[in-house]
Write an enzyme that holds these catalytic residues in place. Structure first.
Site, PDB file in Angstrom:
ATOM      1  N   LYS A 295      -9.896  35.484  31.234  1.00  0.00           N
ATOM      2  CA  LYS A 295      -8.943  34.976  30.242  1.00  0.00           C
ATOM      3  C   LYS A 295      -8.072  33.925  30.896  1.00  0.00           C
ATOM      4  O   LYS A 295      -7.887  33.949  32.124  1.00  0.00           O
ATOM      5  CB  LYS A 295      -8.050  36.130  29.764  1.00  0.00           C
ATOM      6  CG  LYS A 295      -7.360  35.853  28.456  1.00  0.00           C
ATOM      7  CD  LYS A 295      -8.248  36.224  27.293  1.00  0.00           C
ATOM      8  CE  LYS A 295      -7.625  35.954  25.959  1.00  0.00           C
ATOM      9  NZ  LYS A 295      -8.433  36.572  24.880  1.00  0.00           N
TER      10      LYS A 295
ATOM     11  N   ASP B 138      -8.000  31.144  21.696  1.00  0.00           N
ATOM     12  CA  ASP B 138      -7.239  32.362  21.437  1.00  0.00           C
ATOM     13  C   ASP B 138      -5.987  31.857  20.693  1.00  0.00           C
ATOM     14  O   ASP B 138      -6.026  30.755  20.130  1.00  0.00           O
ATOM     15  CB  ASP B 138      -6.899  33.090  22.755  1.00  0.00           C
ATOM     16  CG  ASP B 138      -6.443  34.536  22.539  1.00  0.00           C
ATOM     17  OD1 ASP B 138      -7.299  35.411  22.382  1.00  0.00           O
ATOM     18  OD2 ASP B 138      -5.220  34.793  22.510  1.00  0.00           O
TER      19      ASP B 138
HETATM   20  N1  GLU Z   1     -10.067  35.011  22.406  1.00  0.00           N
HETATM   21  C1  GLU Z   1     -11.094  35.789  21.796  1.00  0.00           C
HETATM   22  C2  GLU Z   1     -11.009  37.233  22.277  1.00  0.00           C
HETATM   23  O1  GLU Z   1      -9.923  37.719  22.496  1.00  0.00           O
HETATM   24  C3  GLU Z   1     -12.471  35.161  21.931  1.00  0.00           C
HETATM   25  C4  GLU Z   1     -12.933  34.874  23.319  1.00  0.00           C
HETATM   26  C5  GLU Z   1     -14.236  34.051  23.396  1.00  0.00           C
HETATM   27  O2  GLU Z   1     -14.797  33.708  22.363  1.00  0.00           O
HETATM   28  O3  GLU Z   1     -14.651  33.816  24.527  1.00  0.00           O
HETATM   29  O4  GLU Z   1     -11.967  37.932  22.417  1.00  0.00           O
END
Ligand code: GLU
Length: 448
Positions: free
Chosen positions: A129, A169
């Site tokens: 992340k 996100d």
């Molecule tokens: N931000 C989204 C999550 O919390 C998607 C992450 C992504 O698609 O890599 O899973």
């Protein structure tokens, strides 16, 4: 205290000591470790080779300066993060969050959750992340673009389609992914589609990716209700938030016959007793970028409230789709008193531990974010598959794949909970099912 209790408490205390001032990270680890006690009682080999300690320590954490110039020629210095948590199952995968609340602890909690969520999808993606404390609210498009370019100027050294694949996100949508991709392409002289997901359709994006987290949350809710002989048809649903996840959760829930009686943003919430006009909401949030109070000016019978919480509404189903710790123990008690029977988390860790405990005690079926919001990242993995084969799939085919993935996640979560004698406890089911796959891969790959 059993020996396993003592062992896990020791891991946790050490983690608190080494990661001071990161309460959200502590909270996320705590919940998983509580579930893992049950695994370790049965299968003690999962504690071998420092497995648990390695799992709780990111493989790599990058923190960097992001300088950018605002329209009035002032220089701003934001902070950028990318936490590459675990790549045992595949390249690090997870979104980028641009929000003033972002700090290392927030990114670590999100990265940690992502490991188990991504594992549950059954697809070959590790967990990571990133993001920044940059606040996009009120910034011009030029400012957003320059910020994204500066952010990518550092980030590009750390990512790649086989290494780490960021996406969106909170605060990062299609527009930001476009600016980030453009700068990556410029810096590397490579049109490497698979390096980011959530792209535009004409340059490597996937159909359904925009809708996927919200749709997926509702598909999982549908499966959970089916397990208990119920359906969304005729149900009343509350959805907190009005961002990408919330909007498409509302759309899908209503398509399946539910009435969504309320939604919100950080300024307040809207009561919609007769359901939500999704097109209008999308226009207000996505195009006009206004607050939710604008909605009631264009409809009749709906009301805006800024002096109470959306969780004071009565409904059969609650879908928290805004942000972490938005639903407290007190909110949970109100929801239960008002008859809520199902809760599924569209956001990451929106319910506090106390809220989850209230739901468990009162027999509310509760699907944690790791299971319920995995549809977004799962569809990102489908986007990576399409990029790898230079293909693009139809909406219906991709949606069907998403649907299947969410059904599988529910099944494995429910079955794992039952296997460990905690039938119906989907927190334990999701944590253990997600953990076992990653742990087996880590054990097979040695102490690294
Ligand atoms: N931000 C989204 C999550 O919390 C998607 C992450 C992504 O698609 O890599 O899973």
């Amino acid at each position: 205290m059993t020996q396993v209790d003592e062992q896990v408490t020791e891991y946790y205390n050490k983690l608190l000591q080494r990661n001071a001032g990161e309460p959200e990270f502590h909270q996320a680890v705590r919940e998983v470790l509580d579930s893992l006690k049950i695994v370790l009682e049965k299968d003690p080999h999962y504690a071998d080779y420092g497995l648990i300690q390695r799992l709780c320590e990111p493989e790599r954490q990058v923190i960097f300066r992001v300088p950018w110039v605002s329209d009035n020629n002032n220089v701003h210095v934001s902070r950028g993060f990318r936490v590459q948590f675990n790549s045992a199952l595949g390249p690090y995968k997870g979104g980028l969050r641009f929000h003033p609340s972002v700090n290392l602890g927030i990114i670590k909690f999100l990265g940690f959750e992502q490991i188990f969520k991504n594992s549950l999808t059954g697809l070959p993606i590790g967990g990571g992340k990133g993001g920044s404390d940059f606040n996009p609210k009120g910034r011009s498009e030029g400012e957003i673009m320059r910020f994204c370019q500066s952010f990518m100027t550092e980030l590009h050294r750390h990512i790649g389609e086989q290494t780490d694949v960021p996406a969106g996100d909170i605060g990062v949508g299609k527009r930001e992914i476009g600016f980030l991709f453009g700068q990556y392409r410029r810096l590397t002289n490579r049109h490497e589609s698979g390096v980011l997901t959530g792209k535009g359709l004409s340059w490597g994006g996937s159909l359904v990716r925009t809708e996927a987290t919200g749709y997926g949350c509702v598909y999982l809710t549908k499966e959970m209700m089916k397990e208990h002989g119920e359906s969304l048809d005729g149900a009343e649903v509350i959805v907190s938030g009005s961002g990408n996840v919330a909007v498409y959760a509302i759309e899908k829930a209503q398509e399946l016959g539910a009435t969504v009686v309320g939604f919100s943003d950080s300024s307040g919430w809207v009561h919609t007793p007769n359901g939500v006009d999704v097109e209008l909401l999308r226009d207000i949030k996505e195009n006009r970028r206004e607050r939710v109070s604008a909605y009631v000016e264009e409809t009749t019978g709906d009301t805006f409230h800024s002096d109470s919480s959306i969780w004071s509404l009565a409904a059969d189903v609650a879908l928290p789709c805004a942000t972490q710790n938005e639903l407290t123990g007190e909110h949970a008690r109100t929801l239960v008193d008002n008859g809520v029977k199902y809760v599924a988390e569209g956001a990451n860790m929106p319910s506090t531990p106390e809220a989850i405990e209230v739901f468990r005690e009162k027999g509310v079926c509760f699907a944690p974010g790791k299971a319920a919001n995995a549809g977004g990242v799962a569809t990102s993995a489908l986007e990576m598959q399409q990029n790898a084969t230079r293909d693009s799939w139809s909406f219906d085919y991709t949606d069907e794949r998403l649907h299947q993935i969410m059904s599988n996640i529910f099944r494995v979560t429910a079955d794992t909970a039952a296997e460990y004698d905690h039938e119906g406890n989907y927190v334990i089911g999701a944590n253990i099912a997600g953990f076992r796959k990653v742990a087996d891969a880590m054990l097979a790959q040695g102490v690294i």
